[in-house]
Design a protein around this motif. Sequence first.
Motif, mmCIF file in Angstrom:
data_model
loop_
_atom_site.group_PDB
_atom_site.id
_atom_site.type_symbol
_atom_site.label_atom_id
_atom_site.label_comp_id
_atom_site.label_asym_id
_atom_site.label_seq_id
_atom_site.Cartn_x
_atom_site.Cartn_y
_atom_site.Cartn_z
ATOM 1 N N GLY A 1 12.821 -30.942 31.127
ATOM 2 C CA GLY A 1 13.724 -29.889 31.574
ATOM 3 C C GLY A 1 13.137 -28.528 31.245
ATOM 4 N N LYS A 2 14.034 -27.535 31.170
ATOM 5 C CA LYS A 2 13.571 -26.171 30.930
ATOM 6 C C LYS A 2 14.326 -25.480 29.801
ATOM 7 C CE LYS A 2 11.921 -25.399 35.560
ATOM 8 N NZ LYS A 2 11.828 -24.516 36.695
ATOM 9 N N GLN A 3 15.114 -26.253 29.031
ATOM 10 C CA GLN A 3 15.875 -25.580 27.988
ATOM 11 C C GLN A 3 15.614 -26.109 26.585
ATOM 12 O OE1 GLN A 3 20.039 -25.041 28.719
ATOM 13 N NE2 GLN A 3 20.148 -23.496 27.128
ATOM 14 N N PHE A 4 15.404 -27.418 26.459
ATOM 15 C CA PHE A 4 15.211 -28.035 25.144
ATOM 16 C C PHE A 4 13.921 -28.838 25.135
ATOM 17 C CE2 PHE A 4 19.835 -28.013 26.033
ATOM 18 C CZ PHE A 4 20.168 -26.973 25.171
ATOM 19 N N PHE A 5 13.214 -28.720 24.012
ATOM 20 C CA PHE A 5 11.940 -29.406 23.902
ATOM 21 C C PHE A 5 11.820 -30.045 22.521
ATOM 22 C CE2 PHE A 5 11.525 -25.659 26.592
ATOM 23 C CZ PHE A 5 11.064 -26.217 27.773
ATOM 24 N N PHE A 6 11.248 -31.238 22.483
ATOM 25 C CA PHE A 6 10.959 -31.961 21.249
ATOM 26 C C PHE A 6 9.448 -32.190 21.272
ATOM 27 C CE2 PHE A 6 15.324 -32.777 22.253
ATOM 28 C CZ PHE A 6 15.980 -32.843 21.040
ATOM 29 N N LEU A 7 8.715 -31.377 20.519
ATOM 30 C CA LEU A 7 7.261 -31.385 20.628
ATOM 31 C C LEU A 7 6.595 -31.587 19.277
ATOM 32 C CD1 LEU A 7 7.188 -28.509 23.231
ATOM 33 C CD2 LEU A 7 6.642 -30.917 23.651
ATOM 34 N N PRO A 8 5.335 -32.042 19.292
ATOM 35 C CA PRO A 8 4.668 -32.423 18.044
ATOM 36 C C PRO A 8 4.193 -31.263 17.178
ATOM 37 C CG PRO A 8 3.197 -32.784 19.899
ATOM 38 C CD PRO A 8 4.534 -32.390 20.469
ATOM 39 N N ASP A 9 3.954 -30.079 17.772
ATOM 40 C CA ASP A 9 3.429 -28.983 16.962
ATOM 41 C C ASP A 9 3.894 -27.630 17.502
ATOM 42 O OD1 ASP A 9 1.470 -28.027 18.986
ATOM 43 O OD2 ASP A 9 0.485 -29.942 18.557
ATOM 44 N N GLU A 10 3.693 -26.607 16.686
ATOM 45 C CA GLU A 10 4.152 -25.268 17.044
ATOM 46 C C GLU A 10 3.466 -24.724 18.284
ATOM 47 O OE1 GLU A 10 4.453 -22.083 14.228
ATOM 48 O OE2 GLU A 10 5.527 -23.334 12.785
ATOM 49 N N GLN A 11 2.188 -24.996 18.445
ATOM 50 C CA GLN A 11 1.474 -24.468 19.609
ATOM 51 C C GLN A 11 2.059 -24.997 20.908
ATOM 52 O OE1 GLN A 11 -0.507 -21.906 19.482
ATOM 53 N NE2 GLN A 11 -0.248 -21.931 17.281
ATOM 54 N N ALA A 12 2.342 -26.289 20.955
ATOM 55 C CA ALA A 12 2.955 -26.879 22.157
ATOM 56 C C ALA A 12 4.348 -26.309 22.384
ATOM 57 C CB ALA A 12 3.011 -28.402 22.025
ATOM 58 N N ALA A 13 5.082 -26.112 21.299
ATOM 59 C CA ALA A 13 6.440 -25.567 21.400
ATOM 60 C C ALA A 13 6.410 -24.126 21.888
ATOM 61 C CB ALA A 13 7.145 -25.670 20.050
ATOM 62 N N LEU A 14 5.507 -23.314 21.342
ATOM 63 C CA LEU A 14 5.393 -21.924 21.787
ATOM 64 C C LEU A 14 5.011 -21.855 23.258
ATOM 65 C CD1 LEU A 14 3.701 -20.283 18.676
ATOM 66 C CD2 LEU A 14 6.007 -19.814 19.552
ATOM 67 N N ALA A 15 4.081 -22.692 23.658
ATOM 68 C CA ALA A 15 3.650 -22.713 25.073
ATOM 69 C C ALA A 15 4.834 -23.060 25.973
ATOM 70 C CB ALA A 15 2.513 -23.693 25.267
ATOM 71 N N ALA A 16 5.604 -24.074 25.605
ATOM 72 C CA ALA A 16 6.761 -24.480 26.416
ATOM 73 C C ALA A 16 7.798 -23.367 26.482
ATOM 74 C CB ALA A 16 7.376 -25.760 25.847
ATOM 75 N N LEU A 17 8.111 -22.779 25.342
ATOM 76 C CA LEU A 17 9.142 -21.740 25.320
ATOM 77 C C LEU A 17 8.700 -20.467 26.047
ATOM 78 C CD1 LEU A 17 10.448 -22.184 21.684
ATOM 79 C CD2 LEU A 17 11.733 -22.623 23.792
ATOM 80 N N HIS A 18 7.461 -20.071 25.866
ATOM 81 C CA HIS A 18 6.988 -18.865 26.553
ATOM 82 C C HIS A 18 6.917 -19.062 28.066
ATOM 83 C CE1 HIS A 18 6.377 -16.195 23.232
ATOM 84 N NE2 HIS A 18 5.472 -16.964 22.630
ATOM 85 N N ASN A 19 6.799 -20.296 28.524
ATOM 86 C CA ASN A 19 6.745 -20.570 29.964
ATOM 87 C C ASN A 19 8.123 -20.641 30.611
ATOM 88 O OD1 ASN A 19 3.954 -20.571 30.398
ATOM 89 N ND2 ASN A 19 3.785 -22.638 29.585
ATOM 90 N N VAL A 20 9.175 -20.652 29.817
ATOM 91 C CA VAL A 20 10.543 -20.678 30.348
ATOM 92 C C VAL A 20 10.911 -19.271 30.793
ATOM 93 C CG1 VAL A 20 12.970 -21.016 29.773
ATOM 94 C CG2 VAL A 20 11.254 -22.602 28.899
ATOM 95 N N ARG A 21 11.436 -19.156 31.976
ATOM 96 C CA ARG A 21 11.870 -17.845 32.485
ATOM 97 C C ARG A 21 13.357 -17.748 32.490
ATOM 98 N NH1 ARG A 21 7.599 -15.867 31.274
ATOM 99 N NH2 ARG A 21 5.764 -16.440 32.403
#
Length: 123
Positions: A103-123
């Motif tokens: 989806g585009k609102q909630f993410f369960f990711l293994p590390d901060e870099q992946a989480a930052l990438a996902a969140l920064h890509n959300v508009r």
Amino acid sequence: MNITVNQKGSSNVAIIESDEVVIGSVQDALDLMATIQYNHDGCYKLLLHKSAIAESFFDLSTKLAGDILQKFTNYKVNLAIVGDFSGYGSKSLKDFIYESNHGKQFFFLPDEQAALAALHNVR
């Protein structure tokens, strides 16, 4: 609790670091969102480590995850939870994590870099 903001262009992500559980109830989630908004105006993206969330959140039968994520939805706040989720045997939780990550609102990711990438890509 320590809060830093990671900025990429016009996207701001509040990174919450804590040695204690920060979200153990719906009210805790509301308080956290209010704190972020008060101290970091315009920051609607949060990154939180799994250890800062009560274990009952990951037991879907408690309905805590659904209730908390509904509040994030209501207030249009994105959330990434960082950690190792492989230790949970619940098929329902694995499906929930899978669907969230697509989806585009909630993410369960293994590390901060992946989480930052996902969140920064959300508009």
